[in-house]
Design a protein around this motif. Structure first.
Motif: not given
Ligand SMILES: Cc1cc2nc3c(=O)[nH]c(=O)nc-3n(C[C@H](O)[C@H](O)[C@H](O)COP(=O)(O)OP(=O)(O)OC[C@H]3O[C@@H](n4cnc5c(N)ncnc54)[C@H](O)[C@@H]3O)c2cc1C
Length: 403
Positions: A164-192
């Motif tokens: 996670t480039t530059g995490a040190d000193g960052s105010a926030f990150t945008i994380v990719m995480a699985v929110t829809n485990p039952d959806a087709p693979a390309h629709l399974a994740a969200s950015q938070i």
């Protein structure tokens, strides 16, 4: 194709070249011998100068205070800034913030824009992007283990990321995480969006990369999300839209990287030629430039840089004309061609410098260490080569390249 540069852009490029030579290259010895966080005050002063020149964040849309340029113009600016490793940071258009600005601009709610985008564009805060995982292949980002589960008004995030480039000193990150485990693979994740002072966001360490852990912006973090709870309103774009947003981020991002690499090629090539022309290697005063093998490196490097540069400008032009989806062959090609061209040119420049090339008395050893990663991030060489080849072969026989 018309790559003519407008008078306005010529002026801007001239100002950037001058600034890089006068203000940034003289700072490099300090950059090479100190931790990045120690340089923040000096870099803040340079950033202020850039703002006074009204060249801050040139890649951003005009309504965000940028210059509102098209992709070809961005590419040329990225080339000019790439001559110094400090260029993009001092002009406020460094990765991964530039990509985060783009997706916040495209997908952010008004509230997200006010809280995160505004301060990011003004350079008051930094951010990072946490997609790659320690235990899963980054080359196939549909294979993610990090989850975000709804609980009341919150998302609860668990997962183990790194690079996670530059995490040190960052105010926030945008994380990719699985929110829809039952959806087709390309629709399974969200950015938070996750503020880095949020309980459950843990920066484990700055990973030593090529022998250096770095600090602040010049670092790559290993990050553990442990029952990290953020409001549902922190979802960026739609639920399950994580991969679509990532794609929107990557096309322009690769153009910026590739043209930055052309800037690095130009710098390394200048150093190669300067050293070859001045290093005497015989009592009669002949220099390295008199050797045919060095002449071949000069000729090959000049031709390879020119070819790579035109390919990137063409890819940028194609994105402007037909959009990044239709230009994906061009984007795949430049990613591996330019990364390899740059690595060859840096290697030749370092070789011409002999023992001096291995020291931190020139920028070359830093470039050699740092830019090897270009063949890995944003899609490893082989990933782009295989997917490009498959798309080409499919035009000959639809099933022939499956597997
Ligand atoms: C300096 C640096 C900065 C980075 N910054 C970030 C960041 O800010 N945020 C983030 O989320 N990630 C970041 N990354 C991570 C980067 O995106 C991943 O390292 C990359 O996607 C490769 O994933 P991996 O490391 O898991 O390698 P793997 O997926 O395990 O692949 C290993 C190797 O296998 C080969 N390979 C993989 N797939 C194929 C295939 N289909 N065909 C043929 N060969 C293949 C390639 O040679 C590849 O290098 C960064 C990485 C580096 C080095």
């Amino acid at each position: 194709m018309d790559f003519a540069v407008s008078d306005k852009l010529k002026t801007i490029l001239g100002l950037i070249d001058e600034f890089v030579d006068r203000e940034l290259i003289p700072l490099e010895p300090e950059f090479l011998n100190h931790e990045f966080h120690e340089m923040l005050p000096a870099l803040a002063e340079k950033r202020e100068l850039v703002k006074q020149m009204e060249l801050w964040a040139p890649n951003f849309p005009q309504e965000q205070g940028g210059l509102g340029l098209d992709m070809v113009d961005h590419a040329l600016i990225s080339e000019a800034l790439g001559r110094s490793p400090l260029g993009h940071y001092v002009f406020g258009c460094q990765a991964p913030d530039a990509g985060n600005v783009e997706i916040l601009h495209m997908y952010g709610t008004d509230e997200q824009k006010e809280r995160w985008l505004g301060p990011l564009v003004r350079g008051e805060i930094r951010s990072c992007f946490a997609m790659t995982e320690v235990d899963m292949p980054g080359s196939n980002p549909t294979m993610l283990e990090t989850t975000a589960v709804e609980d009341g008004d919150d998302w609860v995030i668990n997962g183990h990321k790194w690079y996670t480039t530059g995490a040190d000193g960052s105010a926030f990150t945008i994380v990719m995480a699985v929110t829809n485990p039952d959806a087709p693979a390309h629709l399974a994740a969200s950015q938070i969006i996750v503020p880095t002072d949020n309980p459950g966001f843990n920066l484990v360490r700055n990973i030593p990369v090529m022998g250096h852990e770095g600090s602040d912006y010049a670092s790559h973090g290993e990050v553990l999300f442990q029952s990290c709870r953020v409001p549902r309103a922190n979802l960026l774009g739609g639920r399950g839209a994580g991969f679509a947003i990532a794609q929107d981020r990557l096309g322009p991002g690769r153009i910026h990287h590739c043209m930055r690499w052309i800037g690095i090629c130009n710098r390394a090539f200048d150093l190669l030629c300067q050293r070859a022309s001045t290093r005497k290697i015989a009592p009669d005063g002949r220099t390295l430039a008199s050797k045919q093998i060095v002449q071949q490196w000069v000729a090959d490097s000049a031709a390879e840089i020119q070819a790579a540069r035109l390919m990137v400008l063409h890819a940028a032009w194609a994105i402007d004309q037909v959009g990044q989806k239709a230009a994906r062959d061009e984007v795949s090609m430049i990613k591996f061609v330019v990364a390899n061209t740059m690595n060859r040119v840096i290697d030749r420049a370092l070789q011409v410098h002999g023992g001096l090339g291995m020291t931190d008395d020139t920028i070359l050893a830093f470039l050699y260490r740092h830019e090897r990663a270009a063949r890995i991030y944003d899609g490893a060489d082989e990933v782009h080569q295989v997917s490009l080849a498959k798309r080409i072969l499919k035009r000959y026989a639809p099933e022939a390249a499956d597997g």
